[in-house]
Design a protein around this motif. Sequence first.
Motif, PDB file in Angstrom:
ATOM      1  N   TYR A 188      45.286  16.995  49.501  1.00 20.51           N
ATOM      2  CA  TYR A 188      45.900  17.780  49.937  1.00 20.51           C
ATOM      3  C   TYR A 188      47.440  17.757  49.841  1.00 20.51           C
ATOM      4  CZ  TYR A 188      48.332  20.605  54.015  1.00 20.51           C
ATOM      5  OH  TYR A 188      48.995  21.602  54.443  1.00 20.51           O
ATOM      6  N   GLU A 189      47.788  16.433  50.083  1.00 25.00           N
ATOM      7  CA  GLU A 189      49.229  16.106  50.044  1.00 25.00           C
ATOM      8  C   GLU A 189      49.612  16.312  48.731  1.00 25.00           C
ATOM      9  OE1 GLU A 189      51.418  15.489  52.732  1.00 25.00           O
ATOM     10  OE2 GLU A 189      49.918  15.546  54.239  1.00 25.00           O
ATOM     11  N   LEU A 190      48.860  16.138  47.676  1.00 25.02           N
ATOM     12  CA  LEU A 190      49.314  16.359  46.403  1.00 25.02           C
ATOM     13  C   LEU A 190      49.753  17.737  46.149  1.00 25.02           C
ATOM     14  CD1 LEU A 190      47.065  13.687  44.570  1.00 25.02           C
ATOM     15  CD2 LEU A 190      49.486  13.245  45.094  1.00 25.02           C
ATOM     16  N   GLU A 191      48.692  18.498  46.619  1.00 25.68           N
ATOM     17  CA  GLU A 191      48.707  19.885  46.490  1.00 25.68           C
ATOM     18  C   GLU A 191      50.027  20.483  47.090  1.00 25.68           C
ATOM     19  OE1 GLU A 191      46.074  23.873  46.902  1.00 25.68           O
ATOM     20  OE2 GLU A 191      45.230  21.857  47.700  1.00 25.68           O
ATOM     21  N   SER A 192      50.396  19.885  48.147  1.00 24.95           N
ATOM     22  CA  SER A 192      51.489  20.526  49.084  1.00 24.95           C
ATOM     23  C   SER A 192      52.927  20.209  48.145  1.00 24.95           C
ATOM     24  CB  SER A 192      51.573  19.850  50.436  1.00 24.95           C
ATOM     25  OG  SER A 192      51.741  18.558  50.242  1.00 24.95           O
ATOM     26  N   GLU A 193      52.825  19.029  47.233  1.00 24.14           N
ATOM     27  CA  GLU A 193      53.839  18.990  46.495  1.00 24.14           C
ATOM     28  C   GLU A 193      53.941  19.449  45.294  1.00 24.14           C
ATOM     29  OE1 GLU A 193      56.555  17.102  47.019  1.00 24.14           O
ATOM     30  OE2 GLU A 193      56.271  16.411  49.065  1.00 24.14           O
ATOM     31  N   GLY A 194      52.817  20.405  45.062  1.00 24.52           N
ATOM     32  CA  GLY A 194      52.746  21.394  43.708  1.00 24.52           C
ATOM     33  C   GLY A 194      51.941  20.880  42.507  1.00 24.52           C
ATOM     34  N   LEU A 195      51.050  19.908  42.971  1.00 23.76           N
ATOM     35  CA  LEU A 195      49.976  19.797  41.956  1.00 23.76           C
ATOM     36  C   LEU A 195      48.952  20.464  42.178  1.00 23.76           C
ATOM     37  CD1 LEU A 195      49.229  17.597  39.502  1.00 23.76           C
ATOM     38  CD2 LEU A 195      48.075  16.332  41.172  1.00 23.76           C
ATOM     39  N   PRO A 196      48.513  21.251  41.298  1.00 21.76           N
ATOM     40  CA  PRO A 196      46.999  22.192  41.445  1.00 21.76           C
ATOM     41  C   PRO A 196      46.029  21.331  41.856  1.00 21.76           C
ATOM     42  CG  PRO A 196      48.306  22.418  39.253  1.00 21.76           C
ATOM     43  CD  PRO A 196      48.873  21.074  39.851  1.00 21.76           C
ATOM     44  N   ALA A 197      45.323  22.089  42.888  1.00 18.53           N
ATOM     45  CA  ALA A 197      44.173  21.226  43.470  1.00 18.53           C
ATOM     46  C   ALA A 197      43.111  20.501  42.513  1.00 18.53           C
ATOM     47  CB  ALA A 197      43.446  22.214  44.444  1.00 18.53           C
ATOM     48  N   ALA A 198      42.693  21.375  41.323  1.00 12.03           N
ATOM     49  CA  ALA A 198      41.890  20.841  40.656  1.00 12.03           C
ATOM     50  C   ALA A 198      42.366  19.647  39.836  1.00 12.03           C
ATOM     51  CB  ALA A 198      41.388  22.104  39.708  1.00 12.03           C
ATOM     52  N   VAL A 199      43.505  19.746  39.650  1.00 15.08           N
ATOM     53  CA  VAL A 199      44.116  18.272  38.786  1.00 15.08           C
ATOM     54  C   VAL A 199      44.080  17.297  39.956  1.00 15.08           C
ATOM     55  CG1 VAL A 199      46.152  17.274  37.804  1.00 15.08           C
ATOM     56  CG2 VAL A 199      45.505  19.995  37.310  1.00 15.08           C
ATOM     57  N   GLY A 200      44.651  17.646  41.057  1.00 17.35           N
ATOM     58  CA  GLY A 200      44.713  16.339  42.058  1.00 17.35           C
ATOM     59  C   GLY A 200      43.105  15.624  42.332  1.00 17.35           C
TER      60      GLY A 200
END
Length: 241
Positions: free
Chosen positions: A127-139
């Motif tokens: 979730y934190e990675l997604e909040s920094e702009g990384l697409p959820a599927a990638v993270g």
Amino acid sequence: MDVDLEELIAEAARSGWAPEPSRRLAEEIESHIVVPLWGRLRDVLGRDEAEQMARVIAWERCLELATAPPADGVSWGYLAKLVRWRLLDAARVTVLHHRRHKLTHRLPEPRPTHRWSLGPHLERIAYELESEGLPAAVGRRLIRVAADGPPYYRAGIIARLRRARATAEQAEGLAWLLRGGAGRPSALARLALGEAPDEVFNDPGVRRWIRAAAGGDQRFFSGPSRLGLRRAAGVEWLAAA
């Protein structure tokens, strides 16, 4: 007088494992197998657990010996050896389990959902990675690749991520988030020890790892800053995948 094991098994089998012959066999198992059980096995497995396992294993072996006896025949010593081998295997597993790092006992089991669950702590990192702009599927995929060990040391995690076409910054950031180092515990370890997520992810060092793993901190290796590329690395990686 010592009762012959082979005769007891044969009598119980001929009777279709009727109550009386089965009781006699069970009583002899108690006196020949359970009572003389090695004390070390009782200490490791627990007295009740070791004795109950010995009864079950001995009975299972008697059922097998009734249908497929060895050419040399069976004896109480033979049965005791079969039981002891199984109990020693169980004892080894127990000892190894208790020798694992204390954190592995506190990591929660993934909760079953409609999607492949990463577990609560890893989900929070995703979730934190997604909040920094990384697409959820990638993270989520990067985290699964990083956890697909062994080895689980930082260099091994980085190598797996690079083979999965993550950037150098993403691989390094994720390795720190999941594995940490001697002087800095990972974000995952801090969460597993019960530290509040807000406290963990507000740590400037952890935020830097998050930005790097999300592809937004191009200064992770002291290189030139490239502002405005926070989303670019993750999006390009997803397109290439």
